[in-house]
Design a protein around this motif. Structure first.
Motif, PDB file in Angstrom:
ATOM      1  N   GLY A  81      38.114  34.347  42.674  1.00  0.00           N
ATOM      2  CA  GLY A  81      37.131  34.142  41.849  1.00  0.00           C
ATOM      3  C   GLY A  81      36.440  34.823  40.804  1.00  0.00           C
ATOM      4  O   GLY A  81      36.324  34.420  39.768  1.00  0.00           O
ATOM      5  N   VAL A  82      36.294  36.298  41.363  1.00  0.00           N
ATOM      6  CA  VAL A  82      36.064  37.123  40.278  1.00  0.00           C
ATOM      7  C   VAL A  82      36.730  37.422  39.141  1.00  0.00           C
ATOM      8  O   VAL A  82      36.469  37.488  37.736  1.00  0.00           O
ATOM      9  CB  VAL A  82      35.801  38.404  41.063  1.00  0.00           C
ATOM     10  N   LEU A  83      38.226  37.317  39.419  1.00  0.00           N
ATOM     11  CA  LEU A  83      39.288  37.521  38.317  1.00  0.00           C
ATOM     12  C   LEU A  83      39.268  36.534  37.491  1.00  0.00           C
ATOM     13  O   LEU A  83      39.490  36.621  36.311  1.00  0.00           O
ATOM     14  CB  LEU A  83      40.719  37.805  39.009  1.00  0.00           C
ATOM     15  N   LEU A  84      38.918  35.376  37.953  1.00  0.00           N
ATOM     16  CA  LEU A  84      39.045  34.039  37.122  1.00  0.00           C
ATOM     17  C   LEU A  84      37.990  34.161  36.169  1.00  0.00           C
ATOM     18  O   LEU A  84      37.869  33.479  35.069  1.00  0.00           O
ATOM     19  CB  LEU A  84      38.862  32.824  37.975  1.00  0.00           C
ATOM     20  N   TYR A  85      36.684  35.011  36.061  1.00  0.00           N
ATOM     21  CA  TYR A  85      35.600  35.076  35.234  1.00  0.00           C
ATOM     22  C   TYR A  85      36.008  36.241  34.545  1.00  0.00           C
ATOM     23  O   TYR A  85      35.645  36.279  33.300  1.00  0.00           O
ATOM     24  CB  TYR A  85      34.457  35.090  35.926  1.00  0.00           C
ATOM     25  N   LEU A  86      36.604  37.429  35.162  1.00  0.00           N
ATOM     26  CA  LEU A  86      36.689  38.770  34.706  1.00  0.00           C
ATOM     27  C   LEU A  86      37.628  38.856  33.466  1.00  0.00           C
ATOM     28  O   LEU A  86      37.363  39.382  32.357  1.00  0.00           O
ATOM     29  CB  LEU A  86      36.985  39.770  35.692  1.00  0.00           C
ATOM     30  N   VAL A  87      38.957  38.103  33.516  1.00  0.00           N
ATOM     31  CA  VAL A  87      39.980  38.146  32.773  1.00  0.00           C
ATOM     32  C   VAL A  87      39.665  37.446  31.488  1.00  0.00           C
ATOM     33  O   VAL A  87      39.560  37.979  30.352  1.00  0.00           O
ATOM     34  CB  VAL A  87      41.215  37.813  33.294  1.00  0.00           C
ATOM     35  N   GLY A 168      33.855  47.106  29.706  1.00  0.00           N
ATOM     36  CA  GLY A 168      34.208  46.846  31.291  1.00  0.00           C
ATOM     37  C   GLY A 168      32.945  46.466  32.085  1.00  0.00           C
ATOM     38  O   GLY A 168      33.156  45.791  32.909  1.00  0.00           O
ATOM     39  N   THR A 169      31.699  47.167  31.679  1.00  0.00           N
ATOM     40  CA  THR A 169      30.535  46.961  32.355  1.00  0.00           C
ATOM     41  C   THR A 169      29.949  45.752  32.155  1.00  0.00           C
ATOM     42  O   THR A 169      29.600  45.039  33.142  1.00  0.00           O
ATOM     43  CB  THR A 169      29.551  47.986  31.951  1.00  0.00           C
ATOM     44  N   LEU A 170      30.041  45.055  30.708  1.00  0.00           N
ATOM     45  CA  LEU A 170      29.510  43.683  30.501  1.00  0.00           C
ATOM     46  C   LEU A 170      30.510  42.801  30.978  1.00  0.00           C
ATOM     47  O   LEU A 170      30.101  41.838  31.730  1.00  0.00           O
ATOM     48  CB  LEU A 170      29.638  43.681  28.990  1.00  0.00           C
ATOM     49  N   ALA A 171      31.855  42.918  31.057  1.00  0.00           N
ATOM     50  CA  ALA A 171      32.746  41.919  31.625  1.00  0.00           C
ATOM     51  C   ALA A 171      32.404  41.782  33.321  1.00  0.00           C
ATOM     52  O   ALA A 171      32.569  40.839  33.785  1.00  0.00           O
ATOM     53  CB  ALA A 171      34.283  42.277  31.509  1.00  0.00           C
ATOM     54  N   GLY A 172      32.485  43.033  33.740  1.00  0.00           N
ATOM     55  CA  GLY A 172      32.335  43.174  35.251  1.00  0.00           C
ATOM     56  C   GLY A 172      31.057  42.394  35.877  1.00  0.00           C
ATOM     57  O   GLY A 172      30.890  41.780  36.737  1.00  0.00           O
ATOM     58  N   ALA A 173      29.971  42.983  34.939  1.00  0.00           N
ATOM     59  CA  ALA A 173      28.690  42.365  35.492  1.00  0.00           C
ATOM     60  C   ALA A 173      28.457  40.766  35.147  1.00  0.00           C
ATOM     61  O   ALA A 173      28.040  40.148  36.196  1.00  0.00           O
ATOM     62  CB  ALA A 173      27.507  42.820  34.753  1.00  0.00           C
ATOM     63  N   THR A 174      28.939  40.164  34.207  1.00  0.00           N
ATOM     64  CA  THR A 174      29.151  38.640  33.961  1.00  0.00           C
ATOM     65  C   THR A 174      29.954  37.882  34.923  1.00  0.00           C
ATOM     66  O   THR A 174      29.506  37.081  35.646  1.00  0.00           O
ATOM     67  CB  THR A 174      29.827  38.488  32.813  1.00  0.00           C
ATOM     68  N   ALA A 175      31.114  38.589  35.455  1.00  0.00           N
ATOM     69  CA  ALA A 175      31.884  38.000  36.457  1.00  0.00           C
ATOM     70  C   ALA A 175      31.074  37.984  37.574  1.00  0.00           C
ATOM     71  O   ALA A 175      31.304  37.113  38.549  1.00  0.00           O
ATOM     72  CB  ALA A 175      33.344  38.592  36.445  1.00  0.00           C
ATOM     73  N   LEU A 176      30.847  39.066  38.126  1.00  0.00           N
ATOM     74  CA  LEU A 176      30.079  39.320  39.514  1.00  0.00           C
ATOM     75  C   LEU A 176      28.838  38.534  39.630  1.00  0.00           C
ATOM     76  O   LEU A 176      28.735  37.982  40.677  1.00  0.00           O
ATOM     77  CB  LEU A 176      29.858  40.859  40.004  1.00  0.00           C
ATOM     78  N   GLY A 177      28.189  38.509  38.677  1.00  0.00           N
ATOM     79  CA  GLY A 177      27.063  37.497  38.499  1.00  0.00           C
ATOM     80  C   GLY A 177      27.264  36.197  38.602  1.00  0.00           C
ATOM     81  O   GLY A 177      26.521  35.261  39.363  1.00  0.00           O
TER      82      GLY A 177
END
Length: 263
Positions: A81-87, A168-177
């Protein structure tokens, strides 16, 4: 059980996606030869194996409540699920990232104007007493140019590193959130909406009929029997005359979920 072709396609796709993730989240955010880069590379390799491995291996174990499949399904599907938003988030940030880098390159390539001294006329013939060494001011100017180019390169590398970490921080925070919010909603009590239906061409005898429309139960390795029983209790508490299940009742087959086929 997945076929060989589907399994191979999943492995190749995971390798391609994680190659891109390594470029954006490891190469662009860490220096070469650093321990952090090696550690992050190991994390990307583990993710590349976990994502398809969850889908391949979970049906081989017992995915029912208390079964071994649930211990693999929870971290695996959560990370998928995280990857589906991170990529997609990284892909969206590709254009702003490219524009910022282009602007920085143009700024670094623009030479700074310095007051220039008049140049002496070159000697066509070998001049008497001419020295093959550069005069002191010329040597100093060449050294300053070399140092200046090195400083410009170091500054551009530092900016690229900063930009990579910001992306990376912006994409990771968005996916995890996003995944965290979705999980909190999915694991909480189902949302009940009471909607009055006004139909003029329906028989008056159907007035007061209560219809419960249920969807997205997703009975499976993640949401097991306890979650389903909670939904049943809530639906029964509505005292509906008719219960309809409109989709996404279960994730997987009855045998994969450990259900009796005669139920």
């Amino acid at each position: 059980m997945l076929g060989f072709g589907v399994t191979a396609l999943m492995l190749v796709g995971s390798a391609a996606v994680h190659s891109y993730l390594w470029i954006r989240l490891v190469r662009d955010t860490t220096g070469p030869g650093r321990f952090v880069r090696r550690l992050a590379t190991c994390g990307v390799v583990l993710s590349a194996l976990l994502a398809p491995g969850t889908r391949i291996l979970t049906p081989l174990f017992d995915p029912s409540d208390g079964g071994g499949g649930r211990f693999l399904a929870w971290p695996g599907y959560t990370w998928i699920g995280v990857l589906l938003y991170l990529v997609p988030m990284l892909l969206v940030l590709e254009l702003p990232r490219a524009l910022v880098l282009r602007r920085w390159r143009r700024a670094e390539r623009t030479p700074s104007r310095r007051p220039s001294e008049p140049l002496a006329e070159p000697c066509v013939e070998p001049c008497a007493g001419a020295s093959t060494e550069l005069p002191v001011p010329a040597r100093a100017e060449a050294g300053n140019r070399l140092v200046g180019d090195r400083l410009v390169g170091d500054r551009l590398v530092g900016r690229r590193l900063f930009l990579g970490r910001a992306v990376g921080t912006l994409a990771g925070a968005t996916a995890l959130g996003t995944v965290g919010h979705g999980m909190s909603s999915a694991l909480g009590d189902p949302l009940i909406k009471r909607i009055p239906v006004m139909l003029s061409k329906v028989s008056p005898r159907l007035a007061g009929l209560r219809i419960a429309v249920v969807s997205d139960i997703h009975l499976g390795p993640l949401l097991g029997r306890a979650h389903t029983e909670r939904i049943v209790r809530m639906v029964n508490g509505l005292r509906a005359d008719l219960v309809t299940i409109v989709g996404d009742l279960a994730d997987g087959t009855a045998s994969e979920l450990g259900l009796r086929p005669d139920l």
